[in-house]
Design an enzyme around this catalytic site. Structure first.
Site, PDB file in Angstrom:
ATOM      1  N   ARG A 292      -0.264  -9.286  13.240  1.00  9.52           N
ATOM      2  CA  ARG A 292      -0.847  -8.265  12.345  1.00  9.52           C
ATOM      3  C   ARG A 292      -1.736  -8.927  11.295  1.00  9.52           C
ATOM      4  NH1 ARG A 292       4.612  -5.499  10.789  1.00  9.52           N
ATOM      5  NH2 ARG A 292       3.407  -4.132   9.429  1.00  9.52           N
TER       6      ARG A 292
ATOM      7  N   ARG B  43      11.676  -5.776   4.234  1.00  3.80           N
ATOM      8  CA  ARG B  43      11.455  -4.402   3.755  1.00  3.80           C
ATOM      9  C   ARG B  43      12.161  -3.357   4.612  1.00  3.80           C
ATOM     10  NH1 ARG B  43       5.056  -2.857   4.495  1.00  3.80           N
ATOM     11  NH2 ARG B  43       5.076  -2.871   6.754  1.00  3.80           N
TER      12      ARG B  43
ATOM     13  N   LYS C  73       0.836  -1.213   0.000  1.00  5.45           N
ATOM     14  CA  LYS C  73       0.000   0.000   0.000  1.00  5.45           C
ATOM     15  C   LYS C  73       0.870   1.262   0.000  1.00  5.45           C
ATOM     16  CE  LYS C  73      -2.304  -1.108   3.797  1.00  5.45           C
ATOM     17  NZ  LYS C  73      -1.731  -2.413   4.149  1.00  5.45           N
TER      18      LYS C  73
ATOM     19  N   ARG D 292      11.361  -0.937  10.244  1.00  6.52           N
ATOM     20  CA  ARG D 292      10.330  -0.771  11.269  1.00  6.52           C
ATOM     21  C   ARG D 292      10.472  -1.805  12.378  1.00  6.52           C
ATOM     22  NH1 ARG D 292       4.627  -0.172   8.245  1.00  6.52           N
ATOM     23  NH2 ARG D 292       4.027  -1.346  10.090  1.00  6.52           N
TER      24      ARG D 292
ATOM     25  N   ARG E 199      -9.636   0.326   9.174  1.00  8.96           N
ATOM     26  CA  ARG E 199      -9.262  -1.066   9.416  1.00  8.96           C
ATOM     27  C   ARG E 199     -10.324  -1.823  10.187  1.00  8.96           C
ATOM     28  NH1 ARG E 199      -3.246   0.021   9.147  1.00  8.96           N
ATOM     29  NH2 ARG E 199      -2.143  -1.917   9.482  1.00  8.96           N
TER      30      ARG E 199
HETATM   31  P1  AMP Z   1       0.787   0.073   9.233  1.00  8.69           P
HETATM   32  O1  AMP Z   1       1.939   1.004   9.092  1.00  8.69           O
HETATM   33  O2  AMP Z   1      -0.422   0.497   8.474  1.00  8.69           O
HETATM   34  O3  AMP Z   1       1.171  -1.358   8.966  1.00  8.69           O
HETATM   35  O4  AMP Z   1       0.369   0.139  10.779  1.00  8.69           O
HETATM   36  C1  AMP Z   1       1.275  -0.223  11.806  1.00  8.69           C
HETATM   37  C2  AMP Z   1       0.494  -0.456  13.088  1.00  8.69           C
HETATM   38  O5  AMP Z   1      -0.174   0.757  13.475  1.00  8.69           O
HETATM   39  C3  AMP Z   1      -0.617  -1.501  13.015  1.00  8.69           C
HETATM   40  O6  AMP Z   1      -0.122  -2.820  13.228  1.00  8.69           O
HETATM   41  C4  AMP Z   1      -1.543  -1.042  14.130  1.00  8.69           C
HETATM   42  O7  AMP Z   1      -1.032  -1.389  15.407  1.00  8.69           O
HETATM   43  C5  AMP Z   1      -1.468   0.472  14.006  1.00  8.69           C
HETATM   44  N1  AMP Z   1      -2.467   1.027  13.068  1.00  8.69           N
HETATM   45  C6  AMP Z   1      -2.235   1.680  11.900  1.00  8.69           C
HETATM   46  N2  AMP Z   1      -3.376   2.070  11.323  1.00  8.69           N
HETATM   47  C7  AMP Z   1      -4.371   1.651  12.140  1.00  8.69           C
HETATM   48  C8  AMP Z   1      -5.790   1.727  12.068  1.00  8.69           C
HETATM   49  N3  AMP Z   1      -6.430   2.320  11.034  1.00  8.69           N
HETATM   50  N4  AMP Z   1      -6.497   1.167  13.084  1.00  8.69           N
HETATM   51  C9  AMP Z   1      -5.881   0.589  14.138  1.00  8.69           C
HETATM   52  N5  AMP Z   1      -4.554   0.455  14.253  1.00  8.69           N
HETATM   53  C10 AMP Z   1      -3.792   0.996  13.262  1.00  8.69           C
END
Ligand code: AMP
Length: 209
Positions: free
Chosen positions: A166, A123, A14, A155, A89
């Site tokens: 996740r 990554r 994404k 990360r 989400r």
């Molecule tokens: P991402 O960078 O989108 O993979 O998000 C990393 C982490 O941030 C996720 O594993 C969640 O813990 C948290 N997170 C990001 N976006 C959301 C969301 N829309 N709702 C809930 N948790 C989120």
């Protein structure tokens, strides 16, 4: 104002596609993951709440996320809509979003689970410009990124243990959203298990439908 949503499991690509779609559409990328990582780094109240959930691969509570989005959407660059990456989400997040902005397209980047772990564990990104790379599939050029501020960043939650949590959160809490959006006639699925350019091409076609 009308917005688009990039939807898909962690590691689907994404962020990589968002960079390209941003150039094509002019819509700013709004990544809740990036916003939360910035909040954790800055030590804000939101960051302190989010940190434990993120480290264990769980979703951050809806109320925290919805507040972040409500503030973000008021910024001047969001006036003509945004491209959401990693949001919504959950169904409550999607319901809240419907009251904030109209969503014209939900683009689902589909990648099988077995490919996700290898993608996430390899990554990294450039701390200078945010471009995303991968040890095997998309390595940075020797000498680093062409932004001129190359600094490799990985990360903390991109490890095999957290990836499984996740993915679990994705299947239980996020994937039901696909049917929710499908029923609204704005859902477009693209095969994300291909070359980056091919995926971008399909997304651009979907955005014109
Ligand atoms: P991402 O960078 O989108 O993979 O998000 C990393 C982490 O941030 C996720 O594993 C969640 O813990 C948290 N997170 C990001 N976006 C959301 C969301 N829309 N709702 C809930 N948790 C989120």
């Amino acid at each position: 104002m009308s917005s688009i949503v990039l939807f898909g499991p962690p590691g689907a690509g994404k962020g990589t596609q968002a960079e390209r779609i941003m150039v094509a559409t002019g819509l700013p990328q709004v990544s809740t993951g990036d916003m939360l990582r910035a909040a954790v780094k800055a030590g804000t109240e939101t960051g302190m709440v989010a940190k434990g959930f993120m480290e264990s691969g769980q979703l951050v509570p809806d109320a925290v996320i919805i507040d972040l989005i409500k503030d973000r959407i008021l910024e001047p660059d969001a006036a003509n809509g945004v491209m959401f990456d990693g949001f919504p989400r959950t169904i409550p997040q999607a319901e809240a979003l419907a009251g904030i902005t109209s969503v014209t397209h939900v683009i689902a980047i589909e990648v099988p689970d077995e490919r996700i772990v290898e993608r996430i564990c390899g990554r990294y990104s450039c701390a200078g410009c945010g471009s995303v790379y991968h040890d095997t599939f998309n390595p940075v050029a020797s000498g680093g990124c062409n932004c001129g501020q190359w600094q490799e960043k990985r990360r903390a939650d991109d490890n095999e243990t957290t990836v499984n949590s996740r993915l679990g959160a994705y299947h239980e809490q996020t994937s039901p959203l696909a049917d929710w959006y499908r029923s609204k006639g704005i859902f477009h699925a693209v095969n994300g298990d291909r070359a980056i350019d091919e995926i971008t091409g399909d997304i651009l076609v979907a955005l014109n439908q």
